[in-house]
Design an enzyme around this catalytic site. Structure first.
Site, PDB file in Angstrom:
ATOM      1  N   ASP A   1       0.838  -1.196   0.000  1.00  0.00           N
ATOM      2  CA  ASP A   1       0.000   0.000   0.000  1.00  0.00           C
ATOM      3  C   ASP A   1       0.878   1.253   0.000  1.00  0.00           C
ATOM      4  O   ASP A   1       2.033   1.207   0.409  1.00  0.00           O
ATOM      5  CB  ASP A   1      -0.896   0.030   1.246  1.00  0.00           C
ATOM      6  CG  ASP A   1      -1.874  -1.131   1.265  1.00  0.00           C
ATOM      7  OD1 ASP A   1      -2.163  -1.673   0.184  1.00  0.00           O
ATOM      8  OD2 ASP A   1      -2.324  -1.490   2.362  1.00  0.00           O
TER       9      ASP A   1
HETATM   10  N1  URA Z   1      -1.276  -6.027   3.705  1.00  0.00           N
HETATM   11  C1  URA Z   1      -1.773  -4.761   3.712  1.00  0.00           C
HETATM   12  O1  URA Z   1      -2.834  -4.502   4.275  1.00  0.00           O
HETATM   13  N2  URA Z   1      -1.073  -3.793   3.090  1.00  0.00           N
HETATM   14  C2  URA Z   1       0.119  -4.008   2.482  1.00  0.00           C
HETATM   15  O2  URA Z   1       0.729  -3.076   1.951  1.00  0.00           O
HETATM   16  C3  URA Z   1       0.623  -5.322   2.486  1.00  0.00           C
HETATM   17  C4  URA Z   1      -0.090  -6.314   3.106  1.00  0.00           C
END
Ligand code: URA
Length: 238
Positions: free
Chosen positions: A104
């Site tokens: 993310d």
């Molecule tokens: N899980 C998430 O919620 N975000 C990420 O960036 C990676 C795994």
């Protein structure tokens, strides 16, 4: 054996046409002799190439470890947003690089960037059980019930999670180590959210058996060594 125009274009991050122009101008030598035929094939491992006096270092594929900072997206192109490819140092940039997997925008840590599609597919496919390890800072403590739910495989509606590992780090129930082998959208945040817990910060610290280099500052990147690359695939979970 690989075509010389492709090697020059990839190594210097120029177009195939530019590479051909360099060759036709007589700027390129192979083992000390000028080569003007753009269709010449060379052995990447044993032939020595120079272009305009500069030694050409060529590898078919590259594998880069980045410590992703917050605020950049894990994509190759971002329209108005900065991507992990945009922030690579210029000498590492070359065509066809992409992030192997998604983090993310607000997640930090181990981002693998490559141009080897087969490798990326192998390490990301849940079938291959390559664990990805994260540290999550939480707004509330988790308990045994949540640990068991992670281990059993949480049902996120349309998405069913595979068994995952959840443990407190340094016995701090607000700081969790989570190991998953899938990469579903917001997966870890959604897994905690199911139990009313918000992930305040998330960092990926390991892919397979390979840890994020602690010397890499956020935003920094470096090439993986061949043995580091093998460590990614050497660890299989559950
Ligand atoms: N899980 C998430 O919620 N975000 C990420 O960036 C990676 C795994």
């Amino acid at each position: 054996m690989e075509r010389i125009d492709k090697i020059i274009a990839t190594a210097l991050n120029v177009s195939r046409n530019d590479a051909r122009a360099f060759i036709k101008k007589g700027l390129v030598t192979v083992n000390g002799s000028v080569v003007r035929d753009i269709g010449t094939r060379v052995d990447e491992d044993s032939d020595e190439l120079f272009c305009d006096g500069k030694k050409i270092k060529y590898s078919k594929y590259v594998y880069i470890m980045m410590n992703k900072p917050k605020g950049v997206i894990s994509a190759s192109e971002g329209r108005n947003e900065k991507t992990v490819i945009d922030i690579l140092p210029p000498e590492m940039k070359r065509k066809n690089l992409f992030p192997a997997g998604r983090l993310d925008k607000d997640t930090t840590g181990f981002m693998l960037i490559t141009d080897d599609g087969d490798f990326a597919h192998r390490i990301l496919s849940p079938k291959n059980h390559i664990p990805k390890t994260y540290i999550a800072k939480l707004d509330k403590p988790f308990d045994e019930k949540v640990v068991r739910a992670f281990a059993d495989g949480i049902d996120l509606g349309r998405d069913k999670c595979m068994p995952a590992s959840l443990a407190a780090l340094d016995e701090d129930p607000l700081c969790a180590q989570v190991i998953i082998k899938q990469g579903m959208y917001h997966q870890i945040k959604r897994m905690f959210s199911k139990y009313g817990i918000t992930v305040k910060e998330l960092k990926r610290i390991k892919m397979g058996a390979l840890e994020l280099d602690p010397l890499l500052e956020e935003g920094d990147a470096r090439y993986l060594t061949p043995s580091e690359l093998m460590r990614i695939e050497s660890d299989r979970l559950l």
